[in-house]
Structure formats: C-alpha cells, structure tokens
Design a protein around this motif. Structure first.
Motif, PDB file in Angstrom:
ATOM      1  N   LEU A  93      10.894  11.139  -7.853  1.00 12.22           N
ATOM      2  CA  LEU A  93       9.829  12.112  -8.058  1.00 12.22           C
ATOM      3  C   LEU A  93       8.706  11.526  -8.905  1.00 12.22           C
ATOM      4  CD1 LEU A  93       8.910  15.010  -7.599  1.00 12.22           C
ATOM      5  CD2 LEU A  93      10.159  15.670  -9.668  1.00 12.22           C
ATOM      6  N   THR A  94       9.062  10.753  -9.934  1.00 18.06           N
ATOM      7  CA  THR A  94       8.036  10.124 -10.781  1.00 18.06           C
ATOM      8  C   THR A  94       7.221   9.131  -9.975  1.00 18.06           C
ATOM      9  OG1 THR A  94       9.474  10.394 -12.701  1.00 18.06           O
ATOM     10  CG2 THR A  94       7.663   8.812 -12.884  1.00 18.06           C
TER      11      THR A  94
ATOM     12  N   ALA B  38       6.730   9.166  -6.760  1.00 17.84           N
ATOM     13  CA  ALA B  38       5.907   9.861  -5.782  1.00 17.84           C
ATOM     14  C   ALA B  38       4.640  10.426  -6.417  1.00 17.84           C
ATOM     15  CB  ALA B  38       6.720  10.993  -5.134  1.00 17.84           C
ATOM     16  N   GLU B  39       4.744  10.832  -7.692  1.00 16.69           N
ATOM     17  CA  GLU B  39       3.569  11.354  -8.370  1.00 16.69           C
ATOM     18  C   GLU B  39       2.516  10.281  -8.631  1.00 16.69           C
ATOM     19  OE1 GLU B  39       5.216  13.089 -11.830  1.00 16.69           O
ATOM     20  OE2 GLU B  39       5.798  14.979 -10.847  1.00 16.69           O
ATOM     21  N   LEU B  40       2.916   9.001  -8.580  1.00 12.20           N
ATOM     22  CA  LEU B  40       1.970   7.903  -8.801  1.00 12.20           C
ATOM     23  C   LEU B  40       1.285   7.452  -7.516  1.00 12.20           C
ATOM     24  CD1 LEU B  40       4.095   5.716 -11.276  1.00 12.20           C
ATOM     25  CD2 LEU B  40       2.264   7.334 -11.823  1.00 12.20           C
TER      26      LEU B  40
ATOM     27  N   PRO C 167      -3.529  10.299  -3.832  1.00 12.18           N
ATOM     28  CA  PRO C 167      -3.582  11.632  -3.223  1.00 12.18           C
ATOM     29  C   PRO C 167      -3.723  11.532  -1.708  1.00 12.18           C
ATOM     30  CG  PRO C 167      -5.038  11.489  -5.114  1.00 12.18           C
ATOM     31  CD  PRO C 167      -4.606  10.082  -4.836  1.00 12.18           C
TER      32      PRO C 167
ATOM     33  N   THR D 171       1.491  11.827   0.528  1.00 14.96           N
ATOM     34  CA  THR D 171       1.996  11.991  -0.842  1.00 14.96           C
ATOM     35  C   THR D 171       2.526  13.401  -1.060  1.00 14.96           C
ATOM     36  OG1 THR D 171       0.434  10.324  -1.644  1.00 14.96           O
ATOM     37  CG2 THR D 171       1.382  11.849  -3.270  1.00 14.96           C
ATOM     38  N   GLU D 172       1.807  14.397  -0.518  1.00 10.44           N
ATOM     39  CA  GLU D 172       2.266  15.778  -0.663  1.00 10.44           C
ATOM     40  C   GLU D 172       3.620  15.983   0.008  1.00 10.44           C
ATOM     41  OE1 GLU D 172      -0.739  18.232   0.934  1.00 10.44           O
ATOM     42  OE2 GLU D 172      -2.216  17.800  -0.647  1.00 10.44           O
TER      43      GLU D 172
ATOM     44  N   LEU E  68       6.302  14.305  -2.192  1.00  6.59           N
ATOM     45  CA  LEU E  68       6.540  15.101  -3.396  1.00  6.59           C
ATOM     46  C   LEU E  68       7.331  16.377  -3.064  1.00  6.59           C
ATOM     47  CD1 LEU E  68       3.162  14.859  -5.359  1.00  6.59           C
ATOM     48  CD2 LEU E  68       5.421  14.118  -6.147  1.00  6.59           C
ATOM     49  N   ASP E  69       7.000  17.010  -1.950  1.00  4.81           N
ATOM     50  CA  ASP E  69       7.706  18.240  -1.572  1.00  4.81           C
ATOM     51  C   ASP E  69       9.181  17.964  -1.321  1.00  4.81           C
ATOM     52  OD1 ASP E  69       7.644  21.123  -0.590  1.00  4.81           O
ATOM     53  OD2 ASP E  69       8.416  20.082   1.180  1.00  4.81           O
TER      54      ASP E  69
ATOM     55  N   LYS F 262      10.936  17.119  -4.680  1.00  2.00           N
ATOM     56  CA  LYS F 262      11.204  18.320  -5.485  1.00  2.00           C
ATOM     57  C   LYS F 262      12.358  19.127  -4.893  1.00  2.00           C
ATOM     58  CE  LYS F 262       6.473  18.806  -7.244  1.00  2.00           C
ATOM     59  NZ  LYS F 262       5.237  19.640  -7.230  1.00  2.00           N
TER      60      LYS F 262
END
Length: 453
Positions: free
Chosen positions: A250-251, A253-255, A258, A262-263, A266-267, A270
């Motif tokens: 998750l960390t 993926a946040e890097l 955009p 990426t969304e 992240l989905d 999570k």
C-alpha cells in the motif's frame, strides 16, 4: 475451519430432529421386563398346573387300581362281592378299558365327563369270566387343591409382573438419568463450552456402556476443539504475516504517479489490507480471548450519532430510549457492519430502529439468502447472486462474533407480505441485535448462531 463448523452444524441439525412419539427408556425397559416376566410366569403356571393334575390323576388311578384288586381277591375267595362301589359287568365300561380286560389284564382308564371333570375307571377280570370294575370321579379335595394351586399361580404371576415392572423402572430410570446427564453435557459442549466433560457429568460408581459413550463424546469434543484451535492459529499466523507485505504494498502504491492504474492498485491494496484485518479479527473472536470494556450509554442517542456520522442518508428512528451497559466500540463495529452489508447487498432506503435494548437494521433489497437464515453467517461466502459479487463475506461473521462478546443475540430474517408463500421474493432484509439486560460476565468460543425471530 469452515468444514469443521459445517460438520458441527450438521450434527446439531441432526440432533434436533425428534420423532413425533417419544417414550422414556425406563418405560420401555419396564414394559419389556414385565412382558418377559408375564410370558415366563404363564409358561411356568401351565407347566405346574398340568404336572400337578397329572400327578393327582396318577394317584387316583393307583388308588382305584388297589381297590379293585382288593375286591378281586375277596370275590374270588368268597364268591361274593362285599366291596362298595364295585360293579360286576358294568355296561358303561369304556370300550378301551373293555378291550384291555378282554385280554386278561387289569387296567385303569381316565375319561372326561360331561362337566369337564375327569372320570377314573379301574377293571379286572375274575376267574368265573366276569369283570369287576370301579368308577369314581375326581375327589373334591383334589379339585380344591388344584383351584388353590391355580390361585397361587395367578397371584405369583401378578407379583412377578409387578416386581419386574418395578425393577425395569428402577434400572431404566438409572440408565435414563445417566443418558440425560450425558445429553445435557454434550449440548453444553455443542454450545461452545469446551471445559465440560460428559464423563464427569454422568458420574456414578458402576461403569457401563454409557461411560464408553461419554468417553467417546469427550474424545470427539477434544479432537474438534484441537482442530478448531489449530485452524484458528494458522489463520491468525497467515493474516499476521500478511500485514507487513500488504502495508508495504500500500505504501509503494501511494508513491506511484497519479493516474487510473495507480487508483486501481491502491483500491486493491486497501481491499487486501481490510481483508487481512478482518481475518485477524475473526481469529481473535474465535479464540474466545476478547473481553468487553463496559460503559453505560443511552442506546438511542448513541446509535443516532454514530449512524449520522457514518451515513447521513440512513434514517434512524428511536421508538423507546434505554440506558444499557455495553462496549461502545464493539457495538459500533456491529452496527457499522450491518449498515455496510445493507448498503452493499440491499437497496435503499436503509432504516435503523431503536426500541429499548433492540436495534433493527432494515434494507429494501432481495433479502438474505436461505442458507444464511438457516446456518448463520459464513465467512468467505456472501450468499446468493442477488446479494453477492462484492466483499469477502466476513462482515456478518464479525458482527455475530462481536455480538457474542457483548452477550447479545444477532438474528436475521426476510420481510415478506403477510401470508405470502416462500417463493414470493422478499421485500427487504432485517438484522436484529438484542442487547442483554445484564452486562456479560464471560464469553464463549464461537460466534452465536442466529435463531428464528
């Protein structure tokens, strides 16, 4: 673990099936002993009666034979008949006896009279060609003896039957009592009380087959408990080991830059983290180590504020306010899981009703699947196609487990028009949380299965 719980569920459902007519073991055993005693008493009575009758007839024939022999000697010596009841050439002499006498033999014969009493005949040929005979009946004394004997046999038979029945009730009652204790202890084990031992529950000094049954049930319960505990540890260990890589994923993926990819990453990351946390929570609930941190709250006010913060579109109606002692955090977890399930699988509007200690969460969707209504929430199974396709099926399982920790009862039902048959689609699903009147003092090992409302 799901397979083990399925076995337990089938055992429970099998144990709940009872025949329409049920009789106690003590009465069955008493009836069996009484029947056997009655048959034995009847057989012995018939044998004794016949043996006594034959013996008395033999004695009567011997006596008649002696009397006719004495009469023969006196007749041949004096030429005169001086013995009472002795007849010469009696025309009523039975044909069978007449044939024996014709052969020059002294003989006796027994025939039945018109009244059913035996007639005793004795005959002997004399030197002048005549036949001396004696005809007598069964003496009154012999008849009285037989009647007294029959009366004694009847009384004895009745005593044997009553004594056998009493013995059957005594033995059957003892066995039935031990079996009832064993059944009660087994039900306690089925309800999630692993410390109960069936062998200790039945007690007693004398050991019989019930002790073997109790030991077998205890061994089965221990084996199931060990298997459940092993599966729970494996599940908890796997989920715990997954937390670190999932958090790293998750960390990372946040890097990412955009964008739509990426969304999506992240989905999914999570969702995986939520799944791991839920699996860990289920493992903790299965371990029966969770304890409620109790506080006094106003239930209606609590539910209204929490639901408004979670989803303002949900309508909350407080019918009757009540102060309860419960764990607010766990109660919130149960409430939010029920709302999430209604939002995910049902249709709006979603309504929450608080009435005293009861919370109802209703949606207007297709209703709960039948297997959930019968078996309760099952992990990693979301139900029918109408209420599936999203989620991993742990929400209601966690809600049921947290309700158990609170000492509450969580039930599920579908809403149908009054008098509508089962094939008519439901008009909504209702989950009902029944908070206890008193705060919980202990917890079991497994989430509470729902019961019908």
């Amino acid at each position: 673990m799901q397979v083990t719980r399925g076995i337990i569920g089938r055992l429970r459902s099998f144990g709940d099936k009872r025949p329409g007519i049920r009789t106690g073991l003590r009465w069955k055993l008493s009836a069996a002993i009484a029947l056997v005693g009655a048959l034995v008493a009847l057989a012995l009575s018939v044998v004794v009666h016949n043996a006594a009758r034959v013996s008395m007839l033999d004695n009567a024939r011997d006596l008649a034979d002696e009397r006719v022999l004495i009469a023969q000697r006196g007749y041949e010596a004096s030429g005169r008949l001086n013995f009472p009841n002795i007849k010469i050439d009696d025309m009523d002499l039975p044909a069978e006896l007449r044939e024996k006498v014709a052969e020059g033999r002294r003989a006796t014969f027994v025939s039945d009279s018109a009244g059913g009493e035996p007639d005793i005949w004795a005959a002997v040929p004399v030197k002048d060609g005549h036949v001396l005979s004696l005809h007598t009946g069964f003496t009154d004394r012999s008849t009285d003896i037989l009647k007294d004997l029959d009366q004694a046999l009847v009384i004895g038979s009745i005593a044997v039957v009553l004594g056998g029945s009493a013995l059957g009730v005594l033995i059957g009652g003892q066995l039935s009592r031990r079996l009832r204790k064993a059944a009660a202890a087994a039900n306690q084990v089925a309800r999630g009380e692993p410390d109960v031992r069936v062998r200790d529950a039945i007690g007693g000094v004398v050991q019989d087959e019930t002790d073997d049954l109790a030991r077998a049930v205890d061994a089965m319960a221990d084996a199931l408990q060990q298997r459940l505990e092993a599966e729970r540890r494996v599940t908890a260990d796997i989920a715990h080991e997954l937390r670190t890589p999932v958090t790293g994923l998750l960390t990372a993926a946040e890097l990412l830059p955009p964008g739509r990819p990426t969304e999506l990453v992240l989905d999914r990351a999570k969702a995986m983290r939520t799944l791991v946390e839920d699996v860990l929570e289920v493992a903790r609930l299965d371990g029966a180590s969770e304890r409620a941190e109790l506080q006094d709250i106003l239930l209606g006010d609590f539910v209204s504020r929490r639901v408004a913060a979670k989803d303002p579109g949900v309508v909350v109606r407080v019918v009757h306010e009540s102060e309860v002692t419960t764990d607010p955090r766990r109660l919130e977890r149960v409430l939010f899981n029920l709302l999430a399930n209604a939002a995910r699988h049902g249709r709006p509007p979603v309504e929450v009703t608080v009435e005293g200690r009861v919370i109802r969460v209703r949606d207007h969707g297709p209703g709960f699947p039948e297997n959930l209504l019968v078996e309760g929430p099952s992990r990693f199974r979301t139900g029918s196609s109408d209420r599936s396709g999203r989620g991993h099926g742990l929400g209601l399982t966690i809600a049921a487990g947290q309700a158990r920790v609170l000492g509450a009862r969580l039930t599920f039902r579908n809403v149908r028009p009054a008098g509508a048959p089962e094939h008519i689609p439901a008009e909504g699903a209702v989950a009902v949380l029944w908070l206890p009147e008193h705060a919980p003092t202990n917890t079991g090992s497994h989430p509470m299965l729902p019961t019908g409302q």
